[in-house]
Design a protein around this motif. Structure first.
Motif, PDB file in Angstrom:
ATOM      1  N   HIS A 166      71.130  23.061  71.558  1.00  0.00           N
ATOM      2  CA  HIS A 166      70.407  24.302  71.405  1.00  0.00           C
ATOM      3  C   HIS A 166      68.947  24.094  71.957  1.00  0.00           C
ATOM      4  O   HIS A 166      68.402  25.184  72.254  1.00  0.00           O
ATOM      5  CB  HIS A 166      70.087  24.349  69.799  1.00  0.00           C
ATOM      6  N   ALA A 167      68.652  22.689  72.333  1.00  0.00           N
ATOM      7  CA  ALA A 167      67.483  22.715  72.900  1.00  0.00           C
ATOM      8  C   ALA A 167      67.401  21.540  73.617  1.00  0.00           C
ATOM      9  O   ALA A 167      68.071  20.549  73.474  1.00  0.00           O
ATOM     10  CB  ALA A 167      66.312  22.836  72.083  1.00  0.00           C
ATOM     11  N   MET A 168      66.188  21.342  74.729  1.00  0.00           N
ATOM     12  CA  MET A 168      66.086  20.239  75.456  1.00  0.00           C
ATOM     13  C   MET A 168      64.622  19.974  75.551  1.00  0.00           C
ATOM     14  O   MET A 168      63.797  20.967  75.731  1.00  0.00           O
ATOM     15  CB  MET A 168      66.637  20.368  76.845  1.00  0.00           C
ATOM     16  N   VAL A 169      64.163  18.730  75.374  1.00  0.00           N
ATOM     17  CA  VAL A 169      62.578  18.355  75.601  1.00  0.00           C
ATOM     18  C   VAL A 169      62.558  17.074  76.549  1.00  0.00           C
ATOM     19  O   VAL A 169      63.624  16.253  76.608  1.00  0.00           O
ATOM     20  CB  VAL A 169      62.195  17.841  74.306  1.00  0.00           C
ATOM     21  N   ILE A 171      62.269  17.741  61.332  1.00  0.00           N
ATOM     22  CA  ILE A 171      62.278  18.990  61.277  1.00  0.00           C
ATOM     23  C   ILE A 171      63.532  19.737  60.926  1.00  0.00           C
ATOM     24  O   ILE A 171      63.879  20.639  60.518  1.00  0.00           O
ATOM     25  CB  ILE A 171      61.557  19.584  62.565  1.00  0.00           C
ATOM     26  N   GLY A 172      64.624  18.969  61.449  1.00  0.00           N
ATOM     27  CA  GLY A 172      66.057  19.343  61.153  1.00  0.00           C
ATOM     28  C   GLY A 172      66.807  19.305  62.532  1.00  0.00           C
ATOM     29  O   GLY A 172      68.074  19.956  62.328  1.00  0.00           O
ATOM     30  N   PHE A 173      66.415  18.782  63.427  1.00  0.00           N
ATOM     31  CA  PHE A 173      67.271  18.630  64.863  1.00  0.00           C
ATOM     32  C   PHE A 173      68.160  17.574  64.548  1.00  0.00           C
ATOM     33  O   PHE A 173      68.050  16.461  63.895  1.00  0.00           O
ATOM     34  CB  PHE A 173      66.484  18.440  65.926  1.00  0.00           C
ATOM     35  N   ASP A 174      69.566  17.269  65.231  1.00  0.00           N
ATOM     36  CA  ASP A 174      70.300  16.420  65.411  1.00  0.00           C
ATOM     37  C   ASP A 174      69.796  15.975  66.881  1.00  0.00           C
ATOM     38  O   ASP A 174      70.119  16.642  68.102  1.00  0.00           O
ATOM     39  CB  ASP A 174      71.643  16.754  65.587  1.00  0.00           C
ATOM     40  N   ASP A 222      79.119  23.093  61.004  1.00  0.00           N
ATOM     41  CA  ASP A 222      77.850  23.123  59.812  1.00  0.00           C
ATOM     42  C   ASP A 222      77.016  21.865  60.391  1.00  0.00           C
ATOM     43  O   ASP A 222      75.914  21.578  59.437  1.00  0.00           O
ATOM     44  CB  ASP A 222      78.522  22.762  58.410  1.00  0.00           C
ATOM     45  N   SER A 223      76.960  21.574  61.582  1.00  0.00           N
ATOM     46  CA  SER A 223      76.019  20.610  62.184  1.00  0.00           C
ATOM     47  C   SER A 223      74.625  21.064  62.475  1.00  0.00           C
ATOM     48  O   SER A 223      74.300  22.284  62.571  1.00  0.00           O
ATOM     49  CB  SER A 223      76.316  19.727  63.279  1.00  0.00           C
ATOM     50  N   PRO A 224      73.590  20.476  62.143  1.00  0.00           N
ATOM     51  CA  PRO A 224      72.279  20.880  62.592  1.00  0.00           C
ATOM     52  C   PRO A 224      72.138  21.356  63.911  1.00  0.00           C
ATOM     53  O   PRO A 224      72.778  20.620  64.685  1.00  0.00           O
ATOM     54  CB  PRO A 224      71.324  19.949  61.977  1.00  0.00           C
ATOM     55  N   PRO A 225      71.091  21.959  64.483  1.00  0.00           N
ATOM     56  CA  PRO A 225      71.041  22.385  65.509  1.00  0.00           C
ATOM     57  C   PRO A 225      70.865  21.000  66.518  1.00  0.00           C
ATOM     58  O   PRO A 225      70.076  20.315  66.169  1.00  0.00           O
ATOM     59  CB  PRO A 225      69.783  23.310  65.797  1.00  0.00           C
TER      60      PRO A 225
END
Length: 278
Positions: free
Chosen positions: A213-216, A187-190, A156-159
């Motif tokens: 889920h993502a990388m910056v 925004i809602g990211f971990d 149930d963790s955020p993205p």
């Protein structure tokens, strides 16, 4: 018979036929001979100039065959850092030319590696970077990848967003990094700040990024870790003034086969501190 050498690599003599020196070590698998010197130590060049060309060479010449890796300038730290990946390429012990002076005999040998450009595989080949990533998963996945540094995400963790952080003073820094991280959290990211160092194993790095889920990140060699993103992830590369073409060439166009959603963020000239130098 052939010889090649330079100031940084040992002299290597290749002979063929019954007139060669007596075999001291007999191998049943072919050899691939290459150097781990040069730019080794920079993660981009480790992959772009080393492991991707090795992947191409094996799949082009020795597909579905086991090979023996014969390596010049294979330093202990390099062998240790990449041992799991090297074992995926070959099941045989690595022959290190700097430490082994025995006469080795192989059924055949290939000298050097095949390369087709930045982070690129052979054109019109059935093998893509996605296949190479599958190799990375065999090497770095499932090796106790979770730790206190990288706990497994809860269902149930955020993205999870990996924010690549660069050391201060080396250039190409995101000066408002704290503000950017705050916005991403809103925004809602971990958000996990990740600064690659030699103390972080590739298994740990893979475990973190593969579970995200993502990388910056700002353009730089460390973005090579984006190869660890699983298909379906998002990847944003921040590009400073004047290097659009480099960013796209290294981490843009070749990544089209990875099934990753790519975005480029160009730094406007009035937001860049580079304009003060110009």
């Amino acid at each position: 018979m052939g010889e090649f050498s330079n100031a940084k690599n040992p002299k290597l003599t290749i002979t063929s036929g019954p007139s060669g020196p007596e075999c001291e070590v007999q191998h049943n698998s072919p050899a691939i001979v290459f150097s781990a010197g040069g730019y080794t130590g920079n993660v981009f060049h480790d992959f772009n100039d080393g492991f991707i060309p090795l992947f191409i060479t094996i799949n082009s010449i020795y597909k579905n065959q086991d090979v023996v890796l014969v390596v010049s300038k294979a330093r202990d730290w390099w062998l240790n850092r990449y041992k799991n990946l090297l074992h995926v390429f070959s099941s045989h012990p690595i022959v290190t030319l700097d430490n082994d002076t025995s006469n080795h005999c192989f059924p055949s040998a290939t000298l050097g590696l095949m390369s087709y450009g930045f982070m690129a595989l052979m054109p019109n080949s059935s093998q893509t970077l996605l296949h190479f990533r599958g190799l990375l998963d065999k090497a770095f996945g499932h090796h106790g990848q979770y730790s206190i540094f990288n706990p497994p995400p809860k269902s149930d963790s955020p993205p999870r967003l990996v924010f690549m952080s660069r050391s201060k003073g080396i250039g190409r820094e995101i000066l408002n990094q704290d503000e950017a991280v705050k916005v991403a959290k809103e925004i809602g990211f971990d958000v996990i700040l990740f600064k690659p160092t030699g103390k972080i194993s590739l298994q740990q790095a893979y475990g973190l990024i593969n579970s995200s889920h993502a990388m910056v990140g700002m353009h730089g060699a460390a973005l090579t870790h984006s190869l660890f993103l699983r298909p379906g992830s998002a990847f944003m590369q921040v590009m400073p003034l004047g290097i659009d073409w480099v960013g796209k060439m290294c981490f843009g166009e070749p990544y089209s086969t990875l099934n990753i959603r790519l975005r480029w963020k160009r730094v406007a000239w009035w937001r860049s501190t580079t304009r003060m130098i110009w």
